[in-house]
Enzyme design. Structure first.
Site, short mmCIF file in Angstrom:
data_model
loop_
_atom_site.label_atom_id
_atom_site.label_comp_id
_atom_site.label_asym_id
_atom_site.label_seq_id
_atom_site.Cartn_x
_atom_site.Cartn_y
_atom_site.Cartn_z
N ARG A 282 1.99 4.24 0.77
CA ARG A 282 2.72 5.26 0.03
C ARG A 282 1.80 6.46 -0.16
NH1 ARG A 282 6.60 2.81 1.18
NH2 ARG A 282 8.33 2.08 -0.13
N GLU A 311 7.90 13.63 0.19
CA GLU A 311 8.33 13.53 1.58
C GLU A 311 9.67 14.23 1.75
OE1 GLU A 311 6.20 9.23 2.60
OE2 GLU A 311 8.38 9.33 2.32
N HIS A 330 7.20 9.26 7.72
CA HIS A 330 7.57 7.94 7.19
C HIS A 330 8.53 7.22 8.15
CE1 HIS A 330 7.91 5.57 3.15
NE2 HIS A 330 7.81 4.76 4.19
#
Length: 366
Positions: A282, A311, A330
């Protein structure tokens, strides 16, 4: 008497008819009834809330899996008429943290039994709050591990060998020679430090073994001797020992209060100036301001990140303009096979919750 004789003749005709013909008539009657029965069964399916189809939501193929077991309503449609949909929704399928499990949503779903999350990380979920509404929480561990470990190795290799930079040179219409001073670093035989040796971290170690890498790891709990021997990993109780010796440091921890800011200015300063930081956990595990400083000053060689905070990053964020920062948005679990497996596991958990059965992957507070 004539009528009686007619009845007898008809009876004799039917009595002599082939049994198979009668069965065909009966089967035809049943087949005509079956669509109605199937429709009734389909109407008995429970209702579920999802984020959306397409864009940041579910791919079409995965929606088919959901529809086999649930009537689904997208969040935007739900918001148009919460009073209509809210009382019948028994499951929420959360994808990319959506729809957010806010108190207002939970209050509008009186029949809700479960929130099942696509992925392992649940840092975006207040499990205690959700449980207080009598709602269970589930995630999808295991099915995401291989794809995430693959992206970790992909980032490591791409950063080490300047693959993105060389691709840009190769496709640039102005290229007429390949510069020889853009040197990469050796992966084979180097030292990899893995912080977080759960399922994903262990699979990274398995892949690294194929590159004859020396593997160090730091974890809350030490793995068994058999696990260590299988991948040739050495346990570092002190994380600094791992940071000092590693050519590559891979982060594969869950985000908790203890791991938030785990890698900051001090930890980066302990690393080798030739080291690369790889993060597939993360974004908040790393102090990004400290990372920008470390990359600019040469405190470490490079960073390869599949996760950031937020993000996506703001378009003017300094990380985006650093030549020694490789960033992907991601995509650790973004393969077709893994996506389908995740949705299947989400459905398994939701069906169990609706039926009042134990959830295969229930998240329970420790």
């Amino acid at each position: 008497m004539r009528h009686l004789g007619l009845v007898r003749r008809v009876t004799n005709i039917w009595a002599g008819a082939p049994t198979s013909g009668l069965l065909e008539v009966r089967n035809l009657h049943r087949s005509l009834q079956r669509p109605r029965q199937m429709k009734l069964m389909a109407d008995d399916k429970p209702w579920a809330l999802i984020s959306e189809v397409g864009r940041e939501g579910y791919i079409e193929e995965s929606v088919d899996i959901l529809k086999r077991h649930f009537h689904i309503v997208c969040h935007k449609d739900f918001l148009q008429n919460p009073a209509l949909h809210g009382p019948k929704i028994q499951a929420v399928f959360m994808w990319n943290c959506c729809p957010a499990a806010e108190p207002s949503l939970l209050k509008s779903l009186p029949s809700l039994k479960v929130i099942t999350n696509g992925g392992v990380g649940i840092d975006h979920l207040d499990v205690s709050l959700i449980n207080s509404f009598g709602v269970k929480v589930a995630n999808t561990p295991g099915v995401v591990s291989d794809a995430t470990a693959d992206i970790a190795m992909g980032l490591l290799l791409a950063s080490a060998r300047n693959i993105v930079e060389y691709n840009m040179i190769a496709v640039d219409p102005k290229t007429n020679y390949v510069p020889q001073n853009l040197m990469g670093v050796e992966v084979t035989g180097s030292t990899l430090g893995i912080i977080g040796m759960g399922d994903i971290g262990y699979k990274i170690a398995q892949r690294s073994k194929g590159f004859n890498m020396r593997i160090l790891y730091h974890n809350r709990n030490r793995r068994s001797a058999e696990d260590e021997q299988a991948v040739g990993a050495t346990y570092c109780k002190n994380m600094d020992d791992l940071l000092k010796e590693s050519d590559f440091v891979a982060l594969a921890v869950s985000l908790t209060s203890k791991t938030t800011g785990l890698i900051g200015r001090r930890e980066l300063s302990v690393m080798k100036p030739t080291a690369t930081l790889v993060n597939v956990s993360r974004g908040l595990v790393v102090d990004q301001d400290a990372l920008v400083e470390a990359l600019r000053s040469g405190t470490i060689r490079a960073a390869a990140l599949d996760v950031t905070h937020p993000e996506p990053l703001p378009r003017d964020h300094p990380l985006l303009s650093l030549p020694n920062a490789l960033i992907t948005p991601h995509i650790g679990t973004n393969t077709f096979a893994t996506t389908m497996k995740m949705v299947e596991r989400m459905v398994e958990n939701a069906v169990a919750a609706v039926k009042g059965l134990p959830l295969p992957d229930e998240v329970k507070l420790k």
